[in-house]
Write a protein that holds these residues in place. Sequence first.
Motif, mmCIF file in Angstrom:
data_model
loop_
_atom_site.group_PDB
_atom_site.id
_atom_site.type_symbol
_atom_site.label_atom_id
_atom_site.label_comp_id
_atom_site.label_asym_id
_atom_site.label_seq_id
_atom_site.Cartn_x
_atom_site.Cartn_y
_atom_site.Cartn_z
ATOM 1 N N VAL A 43 -72.290 4.766 -55.122
ATOM 2 C CA VAL A 43 -72.598 3.345 -54.174
ATOM 3 C C VAL A 43 -73.927 3.343 -54.443
ATOM 4 C CG1 VAL A 43 -72.746 2.388 -51.900
ATOM 5 C CG2 VAL A 43 -70.745 3.354 -52.551
ATOM 6 N N LYS A 44 -74.392 2.127 -54.950
ATOM 7 C CA LYS A 44 -75.904 1.672 -54.838
ATOM 8 C C LYS A 44 -76.786 2.182 -53.780
ATOM 9 C CE LYS A 44 -75.494 -1.668 -58.755
ATOM 10 N NZ LYS A 44 -75.850 -2.978 -59.130
ATOM 11 N N TRP A 45 -78.064 2.226 -53.999
ATOM 12 C CA TRP A 45 -78.926 2.784 -52.911
ATOM 13 C C TRP A 45 -79.084 1.722 -51.545
ATOM 14 C CZ3 TRP A 45 -82.895 1.250 -49.848
ATOM 15 C CH2 TRP A 45 -83.569 2.270 -48.952
ATOM 16 N N ARG A 46 -79.097 0.542 -52.067
ATOM 17 C CA ARG A 46 -79.161 -0.660 -50.847
ATOM 18 C C ARG A 46 -77.778 -0.416 -50.095
ATOM 19 N NH1 ARG A 46 -77.501 -5.789 -50.190
ATOM 20 N NH2 ARG A 46 -78.975 -6.996 -48.985
ATOM 21 N N GLU A 47 -76.515 -0.529 -50.640
ATOM 22 C CA GLU A 47 -75.288 -0.508 -49.847
ATOM 23 C C GLU A 47 -75.209 0.933 -49.106
ATOM 24 O OE1 GLU A 47 -75.578 -1.570 -53.080
ATOM 25 O OE2 GLU A 47 -75.292 -3.780 -52.359
ATOM 26 N N ARG A 48 -75.742 1.984 -49.636
ATOM 27 C CA ARG A 48 -75.504 3.345 -49.001
ATOM 28 C C ARG A 48 -76.301 3.062 -47.671
ATOM 29 N NH1 ARG A 48 -76.696 8.732 -52.224
ATOM 30 N NH2 ARG A 48 -74.540 8.493 -52.585
ATOM 31 N N ALA A 49 -77.620 2.761 -47.869
ATOM 32 C CA ALA A 49 -78.476 2.421 -46.677
ATOM 33 C C ALA A 49 -77.956 1.592 -45.660
ATOM 34 C CB ALA A 49 -79.950 1.825 -46.991
ATOM 35 N N TRP A 50 -77.192 0.567 -46.018
ATOM 36 C CA TRP A 50 -76.328 -0.342 -44.961
ATOM 37 C C TRP A 50 -75.372 0.618 -44.396
ATOM 38 C CZ3 TRP A 50 -77.753 -4.156 -42.340
ATOM 39 C CH2 TRP A 50 -78.755 -5.148 -43.116
ATOM 40 N N ILE A 51 -74.605 1.489 -45.076
ATOM 41 C CA ILE A 51 -73.536 2.042 -44.473
ATOM 42 C C ILE A 51 -74.198 3.190 -43.494
ATOM 43 C CG2 ILE A 51 -71.727 3.833 -45.065
ATOM 44 C CD1 ILE A 51 -71.450 2.276 -47.873
ATOM 45 N N ALA A 52 -75.087 3.844 -44.073
ATOM 46 C CA ALA A 52 -75.862 4.929 -43.033
ATOM 47 C C ALA A 52 -76.350 4.166 -41.669
ATOM 48 C CB ALA A 52 -76.905 5.391 -43.685
ATOM 49 N N LEU A 53 -76.724 3.002 -41.831
ATOM 50 C CA LEU A 53 -77.399 2.188 -40.619
ATOM 51 C C LEU A 53 -75.992 1.766 -39.793
ATOM 52 C CD1 LEU A 53 -79.414 0.867 -39.019
ATOM 53 C CD2 LEU A 53 -79.099 -1.252 -40.351
ATOM 54 N N TYR A 54 -75.194 1.402 -40.398
ATOM 55 C CA TYR A 54 -73.726 1.139 -39.592
ATOM 56 C C TYR A 54 -73.233 2.511 -38.775
ATOM 57 C CZ TYR A 54 -73.295 -3.448 -41.435
ATOM 58 O OH TYR A 54 -73.255 -4.795 -41.740
ATOM 59 N N LEU A 55 -72.956 3.370 -39.387
ATOM 60 C CA LEU A 55 -72.710 4.695 -38.955
ATOM 61 C C LEU A 55 -73.446 5.285 -37.690
ATOM 62 C CD1 LEU A 55 -71.509 6.613 -41.934
ATOM 63 C CD2 LEU A 55 -70.095 5.754 -40.264
ATOM 64 N N SER A 56 -74.835 4.979 -37.895
ATOM 65 C CA SER A 56 -75.773 5.445 -36.949
ATOM 66 C C SER A 56 -75.804 4.512 -35.586
ATOM 67 C CB SER A 56 -77.279 5.532 -37.584
ATOM 68 O OG SER A 56 -77.384 6.290 -38.762
ATOM 69 N N LEU A 57 -75.508 3.384 -35.833
ATOM 70 C CA LEU A 57 -75.474 2.287 -34.803
ATOM 71 C C LEU A 57 -74.164 2.645 -34.062
ATOM 72 C CD1 LEU A 57 -76.611 -0.966 -36.316
ATOM 73 C CD2 LEU A 57 -77.733 0.208 -34.414
ATOM 74 N N PHE A 58 -73.096 3.007 -34.789
ATOM 75 C CA PHE A 58 -71.809 3.299 -34.156
ATOM 76 C C PHE A 58 -71.893 4.530 -33.397
ATOM 77 C CE2 PHE A 58 -67.649 5.801 -33.805
ATOM 78 C CZ PHE A 58 -66.932 4.599 -33.749
ATOM 79 N N VAL A 59 -72.686 5.612 -33.704
ATOM 80 C CA VAL A 59 -73.203 6.729 -32.934
ATOM 81 C C VAL A 59 -73.917 6.307 -31.657
ATOM 82 C CG1 VAL A 59 -74.522 8.800 -32.961
ATOM 83 C CG2 VAL A 59 -73.113 8.393 -34.790
ATOM 84 N N LEU A 60 -74.936 5.501 -31.959
ATOM 85 C CA LEU A 60 -75.711 5.172 -30.657
ATOM 86 C C LEU A 60 -74.767 4.105 -29.799
ATOM 87 C CD1 LEU A 60 -78.574 4.599 -29.710
ATOM 88 C CD2 LEU A 60 -78.682 2.533 -31.101
ATOM 89 N N GLY A 61 -74.112 3.442 -30.167
ATOM 90 C CA GLY A 61 -73.314 2.768 -29.114
ATOM 91 C C GLY A 61 -72.253 3.544 -28.540
#
Length: 227
Positions: free
Chosen positions: A34-52
């Motif tokens: 996965v390209k860096w930009r898409e990987r960064a978005w996936i990382a953000l989504y997973l982290s927001l899932f943890v936060l929520g």
Amino acid sequence: MSQAEFAVNFFVALFALIDPIGNVPLFAAATGGVKWRERAWIALYLSLFVLGFLTFFYFTGLSLLEFFGISLPAFKIAGGVILFLMGLEMARDDFSAKFSGDDGDGDIGVGMAFVRKRFERMIVPFAMPLLIGPGAISSVIIYADKAKAFGLAGAAVGLGVIGAVFLATLLSFLATPILTRILGRIGLTVVVRVLGLILCALAIQFILAGLADSTSGFIRSTVAHPY
């Protein structure tokens, strides 16, 4: 226990349970190609899932226990047992190895539609139960009870700790290529096992506190609540 000690203990417990650094190899495998930009978005989504999810259980967990008629000492003991088993697994084995078969759908893509599709595939088992499992939920509820002693300030401190864990998770996943290169396979394994040992000690402390709160004179107060 002071607010600073509460914050440090809470952060260490959550960080050891979620173990973002130890899960870097798995995240790298699940986002391979996965390209860096898409990987960064996936990382953000997973982290927001943890936060929520952590925030939800931090503010509603005690009410859920009351609804089901579960005493906090009983929950401390049950949570301690779960944490100990997870910590023992982390200390003895490669905790992430059993999830390494989940490497996404095998398709390489770009764009937000691809990011959402890959994130949906990673919710189970990566986001749950690997990141947010029974141990993390138990810890959040137990520390939510400890925060009551500090009033609104305790709630704010706990929320800040959850935010710090969110940030640590996001940064760890964003730095996946760097951490993998610096620590290597052996270094990552050492991190996981040290965190597992710390988690086992925290689990025993939870069990001692639960036994002390549910009995009279069975556990010395200085042992159950050392700080």
